[in-house]
Write an enzyme that holds these catalytic residues in place. Structure first.
Site, PDB file in Angstrom:
ATOM      1  N   GLU D  29       0.837  -1.196   0.000  1.00  5.82           N
ATOM      2  CA  GLU D  29       0.000   0.000   0.000  1.00  5.82           C
ATOM      3  C   GLU D  29       0.873   1.248   0.000  1.00  5.82           C
ATOM      4  OE1 GLU D  29      -2.251  -0.859   3.520  1.00  5.82           O
ATOM      5  OE2 GLU D  29      -2.978  -2.710   2.626  1.00  5.82           O
ATOM      6  N   GLU D  60      -4.550  -6.717   2.854  1.00  2.05           N
ATOM      7  CA  GLU D  60      -3.341  -7.425   3.270  1.00  2.05           C
ATOM      8  C   GLU D  60      -3.362  -8.900   2.919  1.00  2.05           C
ATOM      9  OE1 GLU D  60      -4.692  -5.007   4.916  1.00  2.05           O
ATOM     10  OE2 GLU D  60      -3.045  -3.611   5.237  1.00  2.05           O
ATOM     11  N   PHE D  83       2.281  -1.096   8.448  1.00  2.00           N
ATOM     12  CA  PHE D  83       2.773  -1.331   9.811  1.00  2.00           C
ATOM     13  C   PHE D  83       2.671  -2.837  10.040  1.00  2.00           C
ATOM     14  CE2 PHE D  83       1.834   3.111  10.026  1.00  2.00           C
ATOM     15  CZ  PHE D  83       2.727   3.635  10.957  1.00  2.00           C
ATOM     16  N   ASP D  85       1.770  -4.303  12.484  1.00  2.00           N
ATOM     17  CA  ASP D  85       0.530  -4.613  13.190  1.00  2.00           C
ATOM     18  C   ASP D  85      -0.522  -5.204  12.238  1.00  2.00           C
ATOM     19  OD1 ASP D  85       0.786  -2.657  15.937  1.00  2.00           O
ATOM     20  OD2 ASP D  85       1.983  -2.117  14.201  1.00  2.00           O
ATOM     21  N   PHE D  86      -0.539  -4.722  11.003  1.00  2.00           N
ATOM     22  CA  PHE D  86      -1.596  -5.134  10.078  1.00  2.00           C
ATOM     23  C   PHE D  86      -1.319  -6.474   9.411  1.00  2.00           C
ATOM     24  CE2 PHE D  86      -1.660  -0.322   9.783  1.00  2.00           C
ATOM     25  CZ  PHE D  86      -2.420  -0.221  10.934  1.00  2.00           C
ATOM     26  N   ILE D  87      -0.182  -7.051   9.717  1.00  2.00           N
ATOM     27  CA  ILE D  87       0.128  -8.372   9.190  1.00  2.00           C
ATOM     28  C   ILE D  87      -0.902  -9.381   9.702  1.00  2.00           C
ATOM     29  CG2 ILE D  87       1.658  -9.260  11.008  1.00  2.00           C
ATOM     30  CD1 ILE D  87       3.636 -10.036   8.740  1.00  2.00           C
ATOM     31  N   HIS D 127       0.126   0.657  16.427  1.00  2.00           N
ATOM     32  CA  HIS D 127       1.260   1.065  15.593  1.00  2.00           C
ATOM     33  C   HIS D 127       2.561   0.841  16.357  1.00  2.00           C
ATOM     34  CE1 HIS D 127      -2.051   3.148  13.534  1.00  2.00           C
ATOM     35  NE2 HIS D 127      -1.288   3.190  12.457  1.00  2.00           N
TER      36      HIS D 127
END
Ligand SMILES: Cc1ncc(C[n+]2csc(CCOP(=O)(O)OP(=O)(O)O)c2C)c(N)n1
Ligand SMILES: Cc1ncc(C[n+]2csc(CCOP(=O)(O)OP(=O)(O)O)c2C)c(N)n1
Ligand SMILES: [Mg+2]
Ligand SMILES: [Mg+2]
Lengths: 323, 324, 323, 324
Positions: D29, D60, D83, D85-87, D127
């Site tokens: 992104e 994702e 980030f 985190d978004f994995i 984050h």
């Protein structure tokens, strides 16, 4: 409505253009300048027991649902007597008594949650609705799909409100989806899908009103695409050089606040003087809230360990911690 | 006392809670008409009706998210994952949404996500996984794994009454293979409390789930050889019963950490750290892990058998440690 | 086509009705009885370099792409000289030389993978296509949505083929989605969405042909909904009592194999005798493959440790392991 | 030699690989025009064009799945998570699809998933996370976390050339805060190999990521007090360098396991198990963990500071252990 539009605008302006630059905001800053009509035009018509799940830019929903402005500023400034006591940032403010479930950063995650809220309303035989906001970029996430489908299958009272502000961070809509209007996705799930001018607060109001009425009757969810524009960078540190100047110009002319003012003036519902007075009041309100927040203490380090679990002597319910 | 299988005990536990509390409801794929892939929710639709026994589309993320939303509104959802392998599809909603809400803004999320996990039935890489560690490493969740029918009922009831999101692992190998006495009445097995399944003197075996039976089998064999194993069943992995683990290690002086899950980053590591920090002075030998190797779960019976820990492997490790 | 249809039917019949009951199949059994026309009508027209990502019921795709029948039986029976050497079950058989990427159990996961396959084709300037199969139940998963949207935005050469067989395990379509035809979802992403009689192999062929031609021209993805029916339980252990008897009757009359036979007979393209002979040949082929698989060894335990990583002395490439 | 920041070193590493190998491409992104939220891919669009620097919708799961598909076809995708985190939103595709393919049927999946992780910048619960353990516990993946600019370049290049899926963690606190000498030329830092950042005699501190700097800071301070810390930077968490860990522990006899990630189920546990099993006889004191507590990452600076390990906390633990 004008009051909330302006209060939102002024509050966010203060955050983005003053406090952030003075280094008083902790963490990132996302605001909804130019999109205020969506939050205001929808939240303002909710009843007691309804629930709203705002996006990261829907400041107004919090105001309208009755979160004190000073609490909101405390949250932005990470203060101990903000509603999250410094645990969370920006608009990540939850309050079930006021029917507010906050966004989490993984975008789209609140859409399934809204389904569950409406499912509980149904199980509890309530005629309430859940209203969930998200951006056009977020619409690409699987969770939004799963939620819209689930809501349609179960006929849940969820209003899916997409604020299509033309950008997701730097990504423009033609890189986000290959259709003209996201509104057509309603039909893909078996719910009404309509688009509306998101900068026209009255149009938003009417469109959402229809959807709410439908849901209250038990006819299930709706999908509303509000066309608008993000009149700032993605966040306060983003200069948004990828946005063509002329687009900004074009959308400045459609500013939702000026439009409502013009409308009200033309019909002589208010006068120029009323507006000036309103602006003054709002400025004062914001000044006070900011001053309150600035004077508020930060939380104490060891509090970080508290409240992971909800148990018998819940930290959140211990006295002396409320603002 | 009635003798029930593990699966019957879970069903009875959920059933009693649904009778007791109208806010408890069941949601998942094929849980209503069909009664669930393993028949855990069999008969509930007839008893409790469509509003409380809900079939969903194949949407694990939305199911978990919806359960969270309902829980916020005062309901107590019990979510079924058809196989715990598919919990990966609802992962973000669990670790980012449900787990963190209470810490972030103080709201309660009383919900249970339950389903079959574990190997031993030739399910291949996607119907055999033990993935509890993802959630043991997520603050805000509770993680529970019963090994007996008695505990299964008491723990599912305690999980449903807990105010926090609980991930409840059922070992599919045990569903119909074990039976024990399960009181008809209402009782709870508290979360976070281990059980000593067998007292012993030489080596503490700390384990959970189906491996409890493996440990007991090995213990019975080794007794004949004069090696005495103590078997501790954790029952809850998060929070887990540090005191019970430490007590058993201190008593025996030696310890084996046994699990079906793969080795690196598994629960045995967590326990080793606890023991190495808090029972160091009591240790008379190295901390031994007996676990599955670091591979996906293979399908063919000889491969799966090689992959899984069993009594022989545990006995070999215990003999060596006893001689240390 | 008739050959592949019948070979598929007979192979799956043997698995579900004979080997499974004799306890010779290891693990679960999912077959595609009644739906064979979808796999056959689509895979048969692929060219070299095209890739197919079958569903858990698309036995025929493997046959048509050239996986030897004996290899497939070895896989079902967990034998060492099957293509996965006993690591994987059922149709989880991958073979890149033959353009086959297998499903994994979490449904829908192959849809994004198909996008990546087509993206690579585009980057490598190939005119190939990726064809991904999934059930109507799977269409509810977020991954399917994300993939269809991504394919449309990037104009990828992916053909999304939904085999709508009326059930997802015990779940009927009205509990899965709230629309008449899933085909309308094409429009929600900006790609053609068509429905076709999935029990008519010629119709499937023609519909898929159009989509492929479109993709090869660079015009992007298509979505095809094949209406069919699952003429068995969800798996061999499922008696499917939840399926109304009359539905089964109705769909028996539309059996894709009988229909093709009737068609070919009517046009005198084949004779009854040809069919009998074909049946005999196929029976023998299957007998041989089963016998081969039954005579094949199971893998040895310690192999379980090999091949987690691909490295310099890759286990998969070591000699003496191939069948 | 040129001095580069951590973020510049990563950019240079990817850039060189893209120059070297046309199958390497970047996807994520806002990675193209915008050059990524942290500008890691800045300038790549202009140099390598739209086919190799690809902006995606916010998806994702599809991004990871598509990268897997492309990797199967011979490409080498480098995926950016905005980030880490978004994995969690692409989790299933990583652990169930990408990680298991090679074991299941022998195909290669050479891909890198990279992005910023870690706390210290007041990013709040979403984050700031360190979620490496989910992947350390997934056989088939490799997990890498550089702490210096030199390593960042060498490791990203080695990760891109690796034939397996690699999860590459970049510590966002380090992006622009550290600088070191980074050769212009082509070099690799091998995966799976630790580095001793500082030799010491009394206590081995095993750590990784930003905490390496914390350990060095504490070591410098403690030297004045006569306590000598050895600092081992793991660099790779899966597979990790068992030999280096054991060597350092054997040499010092005492060990502290330090990480920014939360405690229960963290990497320290895994290391404790290794040490407790294989270096038991060499231990002269308990195995000590210094980690974040088991909570989400709080937002307000005083809370975040309390949450994070730092030199003071490490020094306190080291003093106590030294006196043991
Ligand atoms: C799952 C996920 N991926 C990426 C991000 C990073 N991110 C934050 S806001 C944003 C853009 C969102 O766009 P849109 O949904 O259109 O909302 P807008 O910001 O325009 O209001 C991105 C990519 C995120 N928060 N969550
Ligand atoms: C993500 C996920 N959830 C649940 C399952 C369990 N499951 C296996 S097949 C199946 C039904 C699939 O229905 P459909 O997509 O219509 O395919 P069909 O079996 O009808 O061919 C389910 C629920 C799964 N494999 N993956
Ligand atoms: Mg937007
Ligand atoms: Mg189906």
């Amino acid at each position: 409505m004008l009051y909330y539009l302006k209060l939102t605008r002024e509050s966010e302006f203060r955050i983005e253009k003053a406090l952030y630059r003075q280094g008083k905001i902790v963490g990132g800053v996302y605001v909804g300048r130019g999109q205020e009509a969506i939050g205001v035009g929808s939240a303002i018509q909710l009843s007691e027991g309804d629930v709203v799940l705002p996006s990261h830019r829907d400041f107004s929903s919090f105001l309208i649902r009755g979160i004190p402005l000073k609490d909101i500023f405390c949250n932005w400034m990470a203060r101990a007597n903000g509603p999250t006591r410094g645990r969370e940032n920006t608009l990540h403010i939850g309050n079930l008594e006021r029917g507010l479930i906050p966004i989490i950063s993984p975008l789209g995650d609140t859409c399934p949650v809204a389904c569950g809220v409406a499912l509980a309303m149904k199980q509890q035989k309530k005629k309430n609705v859940a209203l969930v906001h998200f951006g056009e970029g977020t619409s690409s996430r699987g969770d939004v799909h799963e939620a819209m489908n689930l809501a349609a299958v179960m006929k849940l009272a969820v209003i899916f409100i997409c604020n299509n502000n033309a950008y997701a961070y730097s990504t423009s809509t033609e890189k986000q989806y290959a259709i003209e209007d996201l509104a057509v996705r309603g039909a893909a799930y078996g719910m009404p899908g309509v688009k509306v001018d998101g900068n026209d607060v009255l149009a938003v109001y009417q469109t959402v009103a229809k959807a709410i009425a439908r849901s209250r009757k038990g006819d299930g969810p709706s999908f509303i695409e509000c066309k608008t524009f993000r009149m700032t960078g993605h966040s306060a540190h983003d200069a948004a050089e990828y946005v063509p100047e002329k687009l900004i110009k074009r959308w400045e002319a459609r500013d939702p606040i000026l439009r409502l003012e013009k409308y009200l003036l033309a019909r002589q519902i208010i006068s120029r003087k009323d507006i000036r007075e309103l602006d003054e009041t709002i400025k004062k309100e914001v000044d006070e809230a900011v001053a309150f927040a600035e004077a508020s203490p930060f939380p104490k380090g060891p509090e970080a360990l508290e409240g992971v679990y909800c148990g018998p002597d819940c930290w959140w319910e211990r006295p002396g911690k409320e603002s | 006392m009635p003798v029930l299988t593990y699966v019957e005990a879970i069903r009875q536990g959920i059933w009693e809670e649904m009778e007791r509390d109208p806010s408890v409801f069941v949601i998942g794929e094929d849980v209503a008409e069909y009664g669930g892939a393993f028949k855990v929710t069999d008969g509930m639709l007839e008893r409790f009706g469509r509003d409380r026994v809900i079939d969903t589309p194949i949407s694990e993320s939305a199911i978990v998210g919806a359960a969270t939303g309902a829980a916020l509104m005062g309901m107590r959802p019990v979510v079924e994952m058809q196989f715990m392998d598919f919990i990966a599809c609802g992962f973000d909603q669990i670790v980012n949404m449900a787990a963190k809400i209470h810490y972030r803004w103080g709201a309660k999320v009383p919900m249970v996500i339950r389903g079959p996990s574990g190997a031993g039935v030739h399910g291949g890489p996607y119907h055999s996984q033990s993935n509890e560690m993802w959630f043991v490493h997520t603050p805000g969740l509770k993680v529970v794994i019963p090994s007996t029918a008695y505990d299964a009922k008491g723990l599912i009831k305690a999980s449903i009454r807990d105010e926090n999101p609980v991930i409840f692992y059922e070992h599919k190998f045990l569903y119909r293979r074990i039976k024990d006495e399960v009181p008809d009445e209402d009782y709870l097995v508290p979360l976070g409390r281990a059980a000593v399944r067998r007292e012993g003197a030489d080596i503490a075996v700390i384990t959970y789930g189906a491996m409890v039976w493996t440990a007991l089998e090995a213990a019975a064999e080794l007794e004949k050889e004069g090696v005495s194993l103590e078997v501790v069943d954790l029952r809850s992995l998060l929070p887990y019963d540090e005191a019970a683990v430490l007590a058993s290690v201190r008593k025996c002086g030696k310890v084996i950490l046994l699990h079906e899950d793969t080795r690196t980053g598994g629960m045995a590591g967590e326990l080793a750290a606890l023991i190495g920090e808090r029972a160091f002075d009591d240790l008379d030998g190295p901390i031994i892990r007996v676990t599955a190797p670091d591979t996906p779960v293979p399908f063919a019976p000889p491969l799966e058998e090689y992959f899984l820990p069993n009594a022989q492997k545990l006995m070999a490790a215990a003999r060596k440690l006893a001689a240390y």
